[in-house]
Enzyme design. Sequence first.
Site, PDB file in Angstrom:
ATOM      1  N   PHE A 118       0.750  -1.174  -0.214  1.00  0.00           N
ATOM      2  CA  PHE A 118      -0.050  -0.035  -0.269  1.00  0.00           C
ATOM      3  C   PHE A 118       0.985   1.295   0.265  1.00  0.00           C
ATOM      4  O   PHE A 118       1.790   1.446   0.818  1.00  0.00           O
ATOM      5  CB  PHE A 118      -0.968   0.037   1.425  1.00  0.00           C
ATOM      6  N   TYR A 120       1.072   5.423  -0.020  1.00  0.00           N
ATOM      7  CA  TYR A 120       0.252   6.663   0.476  1.00  0.00           C
ATOM      8  C   TYR A 120       0.925   8.032   0.043  1.00  0.00           C
ATOM      9  O   TYR A 120       0.303   9.073   0.309  1.00  0.00           O
ATOM     10  CB  TYR A 120      -0.287   6.653   1.792  1.00  0.00           C
ATOM     11  N   GLU A 154      13.244   3.395   1.246  1.00  0.00           N
ATOM     12  CA  GLU A 154      12.448   3.928   2.543  1.00  0.00           C
ATOM     13  C   GLU A 154      13.581   3.917   3.739  1.00  0.00           C
ATOM     14  O   GLU A 154      12.765   3.974   4.711  1.00  0.00           O
ATOM     15  CB  GLU A 154      11.211   3.224   2.750  1.00  0.00           C
TER      16      GLU A 154
END
Length: 210
Positions: free
Chosen positions: A8, A10, A87
Amino acid sequence: MHREAWIFGYGSLIWRPAFRFEQMAPGYITGWSRRFWQGSTDHRGVPGAPGRVVTLVPEPGARCWGMAYRVADAELDEVLRALDHREKGGYARHDVPLHVAGAEGAARTAIVYMATPDNADYLGAAPLAAIAAQVLASHGPSGSNVEYVLRLAEALAAMNADDEHVTELARLVRTSEQSLSARPDRADGRSAHRTPRSDSPGAELLQTGD
């Protein structure tokens, strides 16, 4: 054994996944809100002058829309290695229930990267005007912080996803950019922060990062 793996996104993963996937669809998670509370010293800022990028903060009853990607079992490990590197600036993997738009049945489980207050680059809450000022002043190896904010706002608008925090920040940033463009030393009216879109869903892109 086959694993149905979902990731997911965002933030920048909405418009620039930079990994191979089998399916993409809008989706949402509940109990979390998107906030520009994470410092970026490796993508949209530099050490000593961090930009601001999004993370998730718990909020009962909230719904956060983003983009969901189904990744082939055979490619999952490679995709996660690449995302772990992308990340690495304060984010860690978490499993969350995911609702895919248009899909019936129980929620799926998705991997989401979020930065929590215990990481060294966490900046936390600030007035939106202060966040906008920091965004306007920040630039890193992946580009300007302004580009990040505006592309996120545009991507959410294209999904008809309402996010007051992002929308208001983008409005403040655009207003400030327009004021700068009107100055005599910016008489050409051009902005140095916007870049043309060149990515396409499912393709591995040349530029990665947030």
